[in-house]
Design a protein around this motif. Structure first.
Motif, PDB file in Angstrom:
ATOM      1  N   MET B   1       0.840  -1.215   0.000  1.00 62.65           N
ATOM      2  CA  MET B   1       0.000   0.000   0.000  1.00 62.65           C
ATOM      3  C   MET B   1       0.866   1.251   0.000  1.00 62.65           C
ATOM      4  O   MET B   1       1.863   1.333   0.690  1.00 62.65           O
ATOM      5  N   LEU B   2       0.405   2.216  -0.755  1.00 63.04           N
ATOM      6  CA  LEU B   2       1.138   3.475  -0.787  1.00 63.04           C
ATOM      7  C   LEU B   2       0.826   4.271   0.462  1.00 63.04           C
ATOM      8  O   LEU B   2      -0.316   4.349   0.887  1.00 63.04           O
ATOM      9  N   THR B   3       1.833   4.822   1.035  1.00 63.24           N
ATOM     10  CA  THR B   3       1.577   5.711   2.157  1.00 63.24           C
ATOM     11  C   THR B   3       2.257   7.019   1.870  1.00 63.24           C
ATOM     12  O   THR B   3       2.856   7.208   0.806  1.00 63.24           O
ATOM     13  N   LEU B   4       2.123   7.916   2.813  1.00 61.74           N
ATOM     14  CA  LEU B   4       2.666   9.252   2.643  1.00 61.74           C
ATOM     15  C   LEU B   4       4.149   9.230   2.271  1.00 61.74           C
ATOM     16  O   LEU B   4       4.597   9.975   1.422  1.00 61.74           O
ATOM     17  N   ALA B   6       5.869   6.751   1.021  1.00 57.67           N
ATOM     18  CA  ALA B   6       6.255   5.916  -0.118  1.00 57.67           C
ATOM     19  C   ALA B   6       6.614   6.790  -1.312  1.00 57.67           C
ATOM     20  O   ALA B   6       5.968   7.796  -1.575  1.00 57.67           O
ATOM     21  N   LYS B   8       6.844   7.803  -5.203  1.00 54.05           N
ATOM     22  CA  LYS B   8       5.996   7.599  -6.378  1.00 54.05           C
ATOM     23  C   LYS B   8       6.476   6.383  -7.152  1.00 54.05           C
ATOM     24  O   LYS B   8       7.656   6.281  -7.466  1.00 54.05           O
ATOM     25  N   SER B   9       5.571   5.503  -7.463  1.00 51.91           N
ATOM     26  CA  SER B   9       6.012   4.398  -8.300  1.00 51.91           C
ATOM     27  C   SER B   9       5.879   4.817  -9.750  1.00 51.91           C
ATOM     28  O   SER B   9       4.850   5.310 -10.160  1.00 51.91           O
TER      29      SER B   9
END
Lengths: 312, 504
Positions: B1-4, B6, B8-9
């Motif tokens: 899950m992306l979080t703050l 993380a 940018k993928s």
């Protein structure tokens, strides 16, 4: 820690990019010049009607008022071609009456504003308990408010953690995250808060503009900022987030302008009530009135439309 | 899950999981019905010359057709003036200057200008429809920009007419006499107002030639001059082709000539007038750089890019036809631009929902096609959205060329159509160098969140107008004009007035 606070928002903005106020206003001014006529107007009006979260959020709400709202939601008008609205939106204590009125397999969903709506100023445990109670009483959707105080103080992790906690408390219910845009004040903040929420939401959970309880609610401008955030997030992750502007949309004409914004920003896949909603009450009767006008060529008096609900 | 926290993928990694890249669908789920503007343009079947306050037939009796570029149908016949007609027009103007207009107080001249502005506002919808039929521009532009802005120019200069004693502190100003003007087809009514309003406010009389494809709204404005009671001979209109224009520019009575049009024709005029004592102003072509830095608000920059190049089908001398975008955001800008262009509506200009209307003439369409073909041939990457163009009429889809370099023809020549060339840069200095590496210098755009960078760019870019975080914004109070081969002289504002007077 006031010095650290803005830095957190700044760091987030550096990552997701800023918003220019004047540019947004210019963009949305173009939506208002679209001229929607004839069949396209009828389509737009019925689409908007199917997207309404018919709402009553007043201290004086009663079981009777909620039952009457549910009946209106199921059958907005005598005309059978008019769809049911998407949902009714009520306080947690009213959910059981709504469920009783709508039955178990209703096409109309029940949304409930939980988490100490509209201020959110209650301990987290209290807010989570409220969410669980609303879901237990039969709510399909939960409209939560974010912790604006924490956001403005720069405690972004706290804001996000609370959203996650509420999401967990929702279980299978759809979550709508109210940013309360008028208290965030800038378009930059609205974009930042949108991303903060979207990163912990599930597909087809919502971000929502406002509670309807403050001075400024949904506008084409803040709607556009949030639509663009949803678009950027979707193109990056493939996760579709839904959108709900709420408060201040009273006329069919406004609703059509919001839908033009959706059509031109997110495209066809967001033109349905899974992906887009209107939080409104008096909007519905204006939509019905315009639909009748398209069919008969004449405006009907307000008393031809049942249950003119006045809140929001 | 992306979080703050993380990172940018990047898009590529999303695809690596075997899922197709997410796309937006701009389809036909909710199509808009036609919404034509229905106001009556009140066109005449035949338009005569306007000389000495009257509509008069050309001496040779020759007329040419004015075509609606949206459907190739004939709109009206327009008189073709020859050198004799032009001479008559100049004599009428001189007489009026000597006997009436040149002697009139500024306060009285202002009354006429205010009256013209108000009458134009009264008939705004009618003029907007006429402008759209004649020129092919979308009705929403003629309605919301051309006509109101034309009225605004008359209002603004009416305000100056009784205050000319204060326009140049310590000096007095005097009119030049009779002025000859030739205007282009991209903003027929607006360019007319740009040219006439300052000239008349200063007390000059005018002989003006509209472009041959767009003469109708000029002659409709002549009807307003009659209604306003403007003294005979103050404004004279001669319609026709290049030879008529040459006669207007070369006439011995003209104390000053003003030309807006292509650099090529501007050079011919300047050559022909060398050695005379005529004053000149030239507003010529452009190949503006619209510069997007990596800290810019990208969506709003994209909107500005669209306004910059697709406004009026790109028939704008200050169009932002070269997009210079910083390498680190180039892919993002291009992707967003493509999505934005997919929802532009190309089609019948009289439809209120049309964003891009018809190309002004068959000749211009041919020019655009020729230059686009050269872009493809020279290896630039072409993007055009899927859009249905009407079967009849002159249309061209919005076009974006990426992978363009400074040596491509499409990066150097003015296309004057809805065609954007995208170039990239790495540093601020490189942006300045590329932006200035052109024979033109009319306008430029800068997109950045950094105020100091805006100021730095505005001093280093060699262009007459520089927009920051916006594009194609005009106002009667703001002078407009070029550097280098984009011309000289200014139109609008106090500076614009100086080009129609002598200091005494």
């Amino acid at each position: 820690m006031p010095l650290i606070a803005p830095a957190a928002v700044r760091r987030l903005l550096k990552e997701i990019g800023p918003v220019d106020y004047i540019g947004i206003e210019e963009r949305v001014a173009k939506y208002s010049t679209r001229s929607i006529k004839n069949a396209s107007k009828l389509f737009g009006l019925k689409l908007a009607a199917s997207m309404v979260d018919l709402t009553t959020l007043e201290g004086k709400d009663t079981a009777g008022k909620v039952e009457s709202l549910c009946q209106k939601a199921l059958q907005p008008h005598d005309d059978p071609t008019i769809p049911t609205v998407a949902a009714v939106c009520v306080y947690p204590t009213m959910v059981k009456y709504a469920r009783r009125a709508l039955g178990q397999n209703s096409p109309v969903r029940i949304a409930s504003v939980a988490t100490a709506f509209p201020s959110g100023q209650a301990p987290l445990a209290t807010r989570l308990a409220e969410v669980k109670a609303a879901v237990a009483a039969g709510a399909d959707e939960i409209d939560m408010v974010i912790n604006r105080g924490a956001f403005l103080a720069g405690e972004l992790n706290l804001v996000q953690d609370e959203i996650v906690a509420v999401r967990e408390a929702c279980g299978g219910a759809t979550l709508k995250v109210i940013l309360e845009v008028s208290e965030l004040e800038t378009y930059d903040n609205i974009r930042a808060a949108s991303f903060l929420a979207m990163r912990v939401l599930r597909p087809n959970d919502f971000i929502k503009t406002s509670t309807g309880k403050t001075s400024l609610n949904a506008t084409l401008g803040n709607n556009q900022v949030m639509l663009e955030a949803i678009r950027d997030f979707y193109l990056e992750t493939g996760i579709p987030i839904s959108m709900k502007p709420a408060g201040g949309i009273r006329t069919a004409k406004q609703a059509l302008q919001f839908l033009v914004a959706v059509k031109e920003t997110l495209g066809d896949e967001w033109l349905n009530n899974t992906r887009y909603r209107f939080g409104a009450s008096s909007l519905l009767n204006d939509l019905l009135r315009q639909i009748e006008k398209q069919k008969t060529g004449a405006y009907q008096a307000p008393y031809y439309f049942s249950d003119a609900a006045e809140s929001y | 899950m992306l979080t703050l926290t993380a990172k940018k993928s990047p898009r590529a990694s999303t695809r690596a999981h075997g899922r197709p890249a997410p796309e937006l669908i701009f389809g036909d789920l909710w199509e808009f019905d036609p919404a034509p503007e229905t106001a009556d343009p009140k066109l005449k079947a035949r338009y005569e010359l306007f000389i000495d306050g009257k509509f008069v037939a050309p001496a040779a009796g020759i007329y040419f057709d004015s075509i609606n570029p949206a459907n190739e149908k004939k709109l009206a016949e327009i008189a073709q003036a020859d050198a004799g007609d032009v001479d008559l027009a100049y004599r009428a103007a001189q007489k009026s200057y000597d006997t009436v207009w040149g002697k009139m107080s500024g306060r009285d001249r202002a009354k006429y200008l205010y009256r013209i502005a108000r009458l134009l506002q009264d008939r705004a919808r009618e003029f907007a429809v006429a402008e759209t039929l004649d020129g092919g521009k979308p009705i929403k532009e003629s309605r919301d920009f051309d006509v109101p802005m034309a009225a605004a120019h008359f209002f603004y200069h009416a305000g100056w007419a009784d205050k000319l004693d204060y326009v140049a502190p310590g000096r007095r100003v005097a009119p030049l006499g009779v002025v000859g003007q030739v205007i282009p087809w991209n903003f027929p009514l607006l360019m007319l107002a740009w040219k006439l309003a300052p000239a008349l406010a200063m007390g000059n009389c005018v002989v003006i030639k509209p472009a041959e494809t767009t003469s109708i709204t000029a002659l409709k404005l002549a009807e307003i001059f009659q209604d306003a009671g403007l003294p005979a001979g103050v404004v004279n209109m001669v319609t026709g082709f290049g030879d008529t224009g040459a006669a207007v520019m070369a006439h011995p009575i003209a104390a000053k000539v003003a030309f807006t049009g292509s650099t090529e024709v501007g050079k011919i005029i300047m050559r022909s007038l060398a050695g005379t004592d005529k004053k000149m102003t030239m507003e010529l072509g452009g190949k503006a750089a619209n510069i997007v830095f990596d800290d810019a608000p990208i969506d709003q920059a994209v909107e500005g890019i669209v306004n910059g190049i697709f406004f009026n089908q790109g028939h704008v001398c200050c169009a932002g036809s070269r997009l210079l975008v910083q390498e680190s955001v180039a892919a993002e800008v291009l992707a967003k631009l493509k999505n934005r262009i997919k929802v532009l509506r190309v089609g019948d200009p009289i439809d209120k929902n049309t964003d891009i209307g018809a190309i002004n003439s068959k000749e211009q369409l041919a020019t655009i096609k020729r230059l686009v073909a050269s872009g493809v041939k020279e290896g630039a990457t072409l993007f055009q959205p899927a859009c249905k163009l009407p079967a009849k009429g002159y249309y061209f889809p919005p076009t974006v060329f990426s992978n363009v370099t400074m040596s491509h023809r499409i990066a150097r020549e003015e296309i004057f159509g809805p065609v954007l060339s995208v170039l990239t840069f790495r540093t601020v200095d490189e942006a300045v160098e590329k932006a200035n590496n052109t024979a033109y210098g009319l306008s430029a755009g800068v997109w950045t969140d950094k105020g100091s960078r805006v100021l730095k760019m505005s001093t280093e870019l060699k262009a007459g107008v520089i927009w920051a975080n916006t594009y194609n914004k005009f106002d009667p109070t703001s002078p407009f004009g070029g550097y280098k081969e984009s011309g000289f002289g200014r139109e609008g504002g106090r500076q614009g007035l100086f080009d129609y007077c002598k200091l005494v």
